[in-house]
Design a protein around this motif. Structure first.
Motif, PDB file in Angstrom:
ATOM      1  N   UNK A  84      34.766  11.254 -13.514  1.00 11.59           N
ATOM      2  CA  UNK A  84      35.997  11.997 -13.866  1.00 11.59           C
ATOM      3  C   UNK A  84      37.451  10.968 -13.950  1.00 11.59           C
ATOM      4  N   UNK A  85      37.187   9.667 -13.641  1.00 10.63           N
ATOM      5  CA  UNK A  85      38.247   9.012 -13.581  1.00 10.63           C
ATOM      6  C   UNK A  85      38.126   7.823 -14.743  1.00 10.63           C
ATOM      7  N   UNK A  86      39.275   7.653 -15.538  1.00  7.47           N
ATOM      8  CA  UNK A  86      39.098   6.519 -16.631  1.00  7.47           C
ATOM      9  C   UNK A  86      38.844   5.124 -16.095  1.00  7.47           C
ATOM     10  N   UNK A  87      37.636   4.612 -16.549  1.00 12.47           N
ATOM     11  CA  UNK A  87      37.235   3.378 -16.035  1.00 12.47           C
ATOM     12  C   UNK A  87      37.744   2.250 -16.934  1.00 12.47           C
ATOM     13  N   UNK A  88      37.657   2.557 -18.309  1.00 11.29           N
ATOM     14  CA  UNK A  88      38.056   1.478 -19.229  1.00 11.29           C
ATOM     15  C   UNK A  88      38.478   2.001 -20.487  1.00 11.29           C
ATOM     16  N   UNK A  89      39.290   1.279 -21.227  1.00 14.15           N
ATOM     17  CA  UNK A  89      39.437   1.476 -22.601  1.00 14.15           C
ATOM     18  C   UNK A  89      38.938   0.252 -23.494  1.00 14.15           C
ATOM     19  N   UNK A  90      38.330   0.479 -24.772  1.00 10.64           N
ATOM     20  CA  UNK A  90      37.964  -0.457 -25.480  1.00 10.64           C
ATOM     21  C   UNK A  90      38.588  -0.298 -26.894  1.00 10.64           C
ATOM     22  N   UNK A  91      38.744  -1.716 -27.437  1.00  4.89           N
ATOM     23  CA  UNK A  91      39.328  -1.759 -28.707  1.00  4.89           C
ATOM     24  C   UNK A  91      38.687  -2.978 -29.222  1.00  4.89           C
ATOM     25  N   UNK A  92      37.990  -2.713 -30.551  1.00 10.68           N
ATOM     26  CA  UNK A  92      37.115  -3.826 -31.241  1.00 10.68           C
ATOM     27  C   UNK A  92      37.472  -3.726 -32.596  1.00 10.68           C
ATOM     28  N   UNK A  93      37.500  -5.035 -33.360  1.00 13.21           N
ATOM     29  CA  UNK A  93      37.658  -4.915 -34.810  1.00 13.21           C
ATOM     30  C   UNK A  93      36.198  -5.702 -35.122  1.00 13.21           C
ATOM     31  N   UNK A  94      35.393  -5.248 -35.969  1.00 14.04           N
ATOM     32  CA  UNK A  94      33.991  -5.564 -36.188  1.00 14.04           C
ATOM     33  C   UNK A  94      34.385  -6.393 -37.738  1.00 14.04           C
ATOM     34  N   UNK A  95      33.236  -7.170 -38.041  1.00 15.74           N
ATOM     35  CA  UNK A  95      33.366  -8.036 -39.229  1.00 15.74           C
ATOM     36  C   UNK A  95      33.286  -6.909 -40.335  1.00 15.74           C
ATOM     37  N   UNK A  96      32.500  -5.866 -40.216  1.00 15.90           N
ATOM     38  CA  UNK A  96      32.283  -5.009 -41.298  1.00 15.90           C
ATOM     39  C   UNK A  96      32.045  -3.467 -40.479  1.00 15.90           C
ATOM     40  N   UNK A  97      31.989  -2.454 -41.355  1.00 19.82           N
ATOM     41  CA  UNK A  97      31.482  -1.207 -40.411  1.00 19.82           C
ATOM     42  C   UNK A  97      30.232  -1.443 -39.993  1.00 19.82           C
ATOM     43  N   UNK A  98      30.184  -0.905 -38.606  1.00 18.33           N
ATOM     44  CA  UNK A  98      28.680  -1.161 -37.792  1.00 18.33           C
ATOM     45  C   UNK A  98      28.325   0.194 -37.387  1.00 18.33           C
ATOM     46  N   UNK A  99      27.421   0.404 -36.621  1.00 19.31           N
ATOM     47  CA  UNK A  99      26.884   1.346 -36.030  1.00 19.31           C
ATOM     48  C   UNK A  99      27.037   1.476 -34.382  1.00 19.31           C
ATOM     49  N   UNK A 100      26.613   2.522 -33.799  1.00 19.91           N
ATOM     50  CA  UNK A 100      26.501   2.774 -32.512  1.00 19.91           C
ATOM     51  C   UNK A 100      25.193   3.098 -31.849  1.00 19.91           C
ATOM     52  N   UNK A 101      24.828   3.114 -30.564  1.00 21.68           N
ATOM     53  CA  UNK A 101      23.463   3.233 -30.246  1.00 21.68           C
ATOM     54  C   UNK A 101      22.775   4.686 -30.463  1.00 21.68           C
ATOM     55  N   UNK A 102      23.525   5.664 -30.888  1.00 22.02           N
ATOM     56  CA  UNK A 102      23.060   6.689 -31.382  1.00 22.02           C
ATOM     57  C   UNK A 102      22.743   7.074 -32.942  1.00 22.02           C
ATOM     58  N   UNK A 103      23.999   6.624 -33.545  1.00 20.26           N
ATOM     59  CA  UNK A 103      23.988   6.649 -35.078  1.00 20.26           C
ATOM     60  C   UNK A 103      22.896   5.617 -35.730  1.00 20.26           C
ATOM     61  N   UNK A 104      22.588   4.692 -34.921  1.00 20.01           N
ATOM     62  CA  UNK A 104      21.553   3.635 -35.467  1.00 20.01           C
ATOM     63  C   UNK A 104      20.143   3.993 -35.852  1.00 20.01           C
ATOM     64  N   UNK A 105      19.790   5.196 -35.399  1.00 23.61           N
ATOM     65  CA  UNK A 105      18.488   5.749 -35.649  1.00 23.61           C
ATOM     66  C   UNK A 105      18.575   6.142 -37.231  1.00 23.61           C
ATOM     67  N   UNK A 106      19.415   7.136 -37.498  1.00 21.58           N
ATOM     68  CA  UNK A 106      19.276   7.771 -38.894  1.00 21.58           C
ATOM     69  C   UNK A 106      19.705   6.721 -39.760  1.00 21.58           C
ATOM     70  N   UNK A 107      20.527   5.822 -39.288  1.00 22.18           N
ATOM     71  CA  UNK A 107      20.944   4.783 -40.241  1.00 22.18           C
ATOM     72  C   UNK A 107      19.938   3.801 -40.638  1.00 22.18           C
ATOM     73  N   UNK A 108      18.873   3.591 -39.687  1.00 26.66           N
ATOM     74  CA  UNK A 108      17.775   2.809 -40.062  1.00 26.66           C
ATOM     75  C   UNK A 108      16.734   3.577 -40.907  1.00 26.66           C
ATOM     76  N   UNK A 109      16.711   4.681 -40.691  1.00 24.99           N
ATOM     77  CA  UNK A 109      15.867   5.629 -41.572  1.00 24.99           C
ATOM     78  C   UNK A 109      16.254   5.704 -43.280  1.00 24.99           C
ATOM     79  N   UNK A 110      17.494   5.178 -43.444  1.00 22.83           N
ATOM     80  CA  UNK A 110      17.734   5.377 -44.763  1.00 22.83           C
ATOM     81  C   UNK A 110      18.271   3.911 -45.405  1.00 22.83           C
ATOM     82  N   UNK A 111      17.748   2.963 -44.808  1.00 27.44           N
ATOM     83  CA  UNK A 111      17.849   1.737 -45.516  1.00 27.44           C
ATOM     84  C   UNK A 111      16.485   1.221 -46.478  1.00 27.44           C
ATOM     85  N   UNK A 112      16.769   0.419 -47.225  1.00 30.87           N
ATOM     86  CA  UNK A 112      15.491  -0.234 -47.959  1.00 30.87           C
ATOM     87  C   UNK A 112      14.723  -1.021 -47.272  1.00 30.87           C
TER      88      UNK A 112
END
Length: 252
Positions: free
Chosen positions: A133-161
């Motif tokens: 219930x308490x704020x532990x950390x804030x994150x702010x990153x800039x990637x080289x290009x759009x990326x994925x997260x640990x949930x969205x990676x699954x369907x993203x994988x399934x739609x690649x060549x």
């Protein structure tokens, strides 16, 4: 499964991605109104270590975006739970090319509730990490290009060549840090699963974060057009080699 196990599982399941991100395929019209559910058994230390369910929903209007919810419900059990007691209900919302726009992951690890909220603004990632219930950390990153997260990676994988010899690289966010992922597509062969013998495509690669972290991973996806993730093999600390194996799936 624990936050870190979930992170490793999904991150590993990612060993995909990258320069092909811009070419990620959208859903076909026949898929638009279809939901997909995949059930996995986690195996470690010679026994069942837990289970996970991946759910991919139908597009819905959220603010100015039309997004699909992608949810992972997972938990450890047995000996694995004595090492890491955890369960999670984590959702990311993805756009038409299966990349995340926002996410909320609710994870209980050793009786401490963690909530990760994330907003993806193009290449920029802004998130909060709340524990007990308490704020532990804030994150702010800039990637080289759009990326994925640990949930969205699954369907993203399934739609690649999945042409043999294709190489991918992408960055993935796990709620706290950003990892580099790379893999090479192999040639399809038969594998044995609880649901029977299936023809699957191997994806072999590496997950890394500078010199501090590096793991080999192996993922098998369906050679059919559904590209379901059949199997994942990776190593995780004291649990040793861990497998996530498909035990059931359905469309609705």
């Amino acid at each position: 499964m624990s936050y870190r196990t979930l992170s490793t599982l999904a991150t590993a399941l990612v060993a995909l991605g990258g320069m092909a991100t811009a070419a990620a395929a959208g859903a076909t019209p026949s898929e638009e109104a279809t939901t997909f559910t995949y059930r996995y058994e986690l195996r470690a230390l010679g026994a069942k270590a837990g289970e996970a369910v991946l759910f991919i929903g139908t597009p819905e209007k959220i603010g100015r975006h039309t997004l699909r919810p992608v949810r992972i419900d997972a938990r450890t059990e047995g000996l694995a739970a004595s090492v890491m007691k955890t369960d999670t209900a984590s959702t990311s919302w993805v756009d038409h090319v299966w990349l995340p726009v926002r996410g909320r992951w609710d994870i209980t690890l050793d009786k401490v509730r963690r909530v990760y909220k994330t907003v993806f603004e193009g290449r920029r990632i802004k998130g909060t990490d709340t524990r007990g219930g308490k704020l532990f950390a804030k994150n702010d990153y800039t990637l080289r290009q759009r990326g994925v997260d640990i949930v969205s990676v699954f369907p993203w994988i399934m739609h690649q060549d999945m042409s043999p010899g294709t190489n991918y690289a992408i960055q993935v966010y796990d709620g706290r840090m950003v990892y580099d992922l790379a893999f090479t597509v192999g040639t399809a062969s038969d594998i044995h699963l609880p649901i029977g013998i299936r023809k699957a495509i191997p994806l072999r690669g590496k997950i890394s974060r500078g010199d501090a972290y590096s793991r080999d991973v192996e993922v098998w996806v369906s050679a059919d057009t559904d590209r379901a993730v059949y199997k994942l093999v990776f190593k995780y600390g004291v649990l040793g080699e861990v497998e996530a194996v498909l035990v059931g799936n359905k469309k609705a």
